[in-house]
Design an enzyme around this catalytic site. Structure first.
Site, PDB file in Angstrom:
ATOM      1  N   SER A 102       0.821  -1.214   0.000  1.00  0.00           N
ATOM      2  CA  SER A 102       0.000   0.000   0.000  1.00  0.00           C
ATOM      3  C   SER A 102       0.855   1.265   0.000  1.00  0.00           C
ATOM      4  O   SER A 102       0.368   2.354  -0.311  1.00  0.00           O
ATOM      5  CB  SER A 102      -0.939   0.002   1.212  1.00  0.00           C
ATOM      6  OG  SER A 102      -0.207  -0.098   2.416  1.00  0.00           O
ATOM      7  N   HIS A 134      10.406   0.798   4.865  1.00  0.00           N
ATOM      8  CA  HIS A 134       9.416   1.424   5.752  1.00  0.00           C
ATOM      9  C   HIS A 134       9.031   0.416   6.824  1.00  0.00           C
ATOM     10  O   HIS A 134       8.779  -0.750   6.517  1.00  0.00           O
ATOM     11  CB  HIS A 134       8.185   1.840   4.952  1.00  0.00           C
ATOM     12  CG  HIS A 134       7.041   2.310   5.800  1.00  0.00           C
ATOM     13  ND1 HIS A 134       7.159   3.333   6.716  1.00  0.00           N
ATOM     14  CD2 HIS A 134       5.744   1.884   5.885  1.00  0.00           C
ATOM     15  CE1 HIS A 134       6.000   3.530   7.315  1.00  0.00           C
ATOM     16  NE2 HIS A 134       5.124   2.657   6.828  1.00  0.00           N
ATOM     17  N   HIS A 174       7.202  -0.134  11.047  1.00  0.00           N
ATOM     18  CA  HIS A 174       6.426   0.412  12.171  1.00  0.00           C
ATOM     19  C   HIS A 174       7.125   0.015  13.466  1.00  0.00           C
ATOM     20  O   HIS A 174       6.477  -0.338  14.448  1.00  0.00           O
ATOM     21  CB  HIS A 174       4.987  -0.095  12.125  1.00  0.00           C
ATOM     22  CG  HIS A 174       4.168   0.515  11.028  1.00  0.00           C
ATOM     23  ND1 HIS A 174       3.231   1.500  11.245  1.00  0.00           N
ATOM     24  CD2 HIS A 174       4.181   0.298   9.688  1.00  0.00           C
ATOM     25  CE1 HIS A 174       2.683   1.856  10.096  1.00  0.00           C
ATOM     26  NE2 HIS A 174       3.246   1.137   9.129  1.00  0.00           N
ATOM     27  N   ASP A 213      28.120   8.237  14.540  1.00  0.00           N
ATOM     28  CA  ASP A 213      28.796   7.299  13.650  1.00  0.00           C
ATOM     29  C   ASP A 213      28.097   7.205  12.298  1.00  0.00           C
ATOM     30  O   ASP A 213      28.700   6.783  11.307  1.00  0.00           O
ATOM     31  CB  ASP A 213      28.827   5.898  14.274  1.00  0.00           C
ATOM     32  CG  ASP A 213      29.907   5.736  15.330  1.00  0.00           C
ATOM     33  OD1 ASP A 213      30.861   6.537  15.338  1.00  0.00           O
ATOM     34  OD2 ASP A 213      29.790   4.809  16.156  1.00  0.00           O
ATOM     35  N   HIS A 244       3.086   8.839  12.008  1.00  0.00           N
ATOM     36  CA  HIS A 244       3.069   7.651  11.147  1.00  0.00           C
ATOM     37  C   HIS A 244       4.247   6.741  11.485  1.00  0.00           C
ATOM     38  O   HIS A 244       4.094   5.785  12.246  1.00  0.00           O
ATOM     39  CB  HIS A 244       3.074   8.082   9.676  1.00  0.00           C
ATOM     40  CG  HIS A 244       2.953   6.952   8.706  1.00  0.00           C
ATOM     41  ND1 HIS A 244       2.896   7.160   7.335  1.00  0.00           N
ATOM     42  CD2 HIS A 244       2.900   5.616   8.878  1.00  0.00           C
ATOM     43  CE1 HIS A 244       2.792   5.985   6.730  1.00  0.00           C
ATOM     44  NE2 HIS A 244       2.803   5.040   7.636  1.00  0.00           N
ATOM     45  N   TYR A 251      37.944   3.572  10.162  1.00  0.00           N
ATOM     46  CA  TYR A 251      37.195   2.487  10.803  1.00  0.00           C
ATOM     47  C   TYR A 251      37.055   1.311   9.833  1.00  0.00           C
ATOM     48  O   TYR A 251      36.752   1.496   8.659  1.00  0.00           O
ATOM     49  CB  TYR A 251      35.804   2.973  11.216  1.00  0.00           C
ATOM     50  CG  TYR A 251      34.935   1.892  11.800  1.00  0.00           C
ATOM     51  CD1 TYR A 251      34.971   1.591  13.161  1.00  0.00           C
ATOM     52  CD2 TYR A 251      34.075   1.156  10.991  1.00  0.00           C
ATOM     53  CE1 TYR A 251      34.164   0.601  13.694  1.00  0.00           C
ATOM     54  CE2 TYR A 251      33.272   0.163  11.513  1.00  0.00           C
ATOM     55  CZ  TYR A 251      33.313  -0.123  12.856  1.00  0.00           C
ATOM     56  OH  TYR A 251      32.529  -1.107  13.386  1.00  0.00           O
TER      57      TYR A 251
END
Length: 233
Positions: free
Chosen positions: A77, A97, A99, A122, A173, A231
């Site tokens: 969606s 994306h 949640h 970092d 969101h 690093y």
């Protein structure tokens, strides 16, 4: 699986499975996409398919105008947000994306995540931005497409480069992250969640905790990035 997009689908599938393995999603609430710039298409997880039954051949291929090029399932969606970012930021290769709990909590609080420590530094030298909640007219319009507009407007208003800050919170969101490929987008999602948790705990211990001083931000960022980085191997 016989498809000209076999490798793209597999990249997208592996990134989505990693999102799940890193505990960044609840049930099916998350997605990753991977882009093929040469062919002008991107791959994304199908909507609402549980990770335990997801297969590489289920991944949906679309063009940047959201037309399905290959696949039998409905795409995520959030597809229109992904396509909008790919069209406007032609140097990114993957988008994620989630949640995830702490990232979403900061988004719901409508707060940027302050740069408190060297773990944050970092990876980036700025606070993690939170875009303001979407206006009613955009909500009532093409919502997922307009989420992409919301992200671009946030970076423009805050004068932030998407190349330097590969993550954002959408007010009320949740987070979107991106990178050179889908794997880097997932990596950034995990970094964002860890930094969000650390920042939350920092404010519980000391609500007046100061931001990290500039000299430490510069040292920790530059030792991992840029021409003088030292690093790693």
């Amino acid at each position: 699986m016989s498809s000209k997009y076999k490798s793209l689908k597999e990249e997208c599938y592996e990134a989505n499975m990693q999102l799940n393995a890193l505990n960044l999603v609840v049930y099916t609430f998350g997605n990753v996409s991977a882009v093929d710039r040469a062919n002008g298409v991107f791959a994304i997880k199908p909507s609402g398919v549980p990770y335990e039954i997801l297969k590489p051949e289920d991944i949906v291929i679309l063009d940047y105008d959201n037309n399905i090029v290959e696949g039998t399932m409905r795409p995520s969606s959030d597809t229109k947000t992904h396509s909008f970012l790919y069209k406007n930021w032609d140097d990114i290769g993957g988008i994620a994306h989630t949640h995830a709990t702490y990232s979403v909590s900061w988004a719901q609080a409508q707060r940027d995540i302050p740069i408190f420590g060297t773990t944050h530094a970092d990876h980036l030298t700025a606070d993690i931005p939170c875009a303001p909640p979407m206006s009613d007219d955009l909500i009532e319009g093409n919502y997922e497409h307009n989420t992409g507009i919301q992200i671009l407007n946030c970076f423009k208003d805050k004068n932030i480069s998407h190349q330097e800050v590969e993550m954002v919170l959408i007010g009320n969101h949740g987070p979107f992250t991106w990178g050179k490929d889908a794997a880097k987008a997932v990596y950034n999602s995990k970094v964002l969640e860890v930094v969000a948790e650390m920042a939350y705990l920092t404010l519980q211990i000391n609500p007046s905790a100061p931001r990290l001083k500039d000299s430490l931000i510069k040292k920790h960022y530059e030792r991992k990035h840029g021409k003088n980085a030292y690093y790693g191997q």
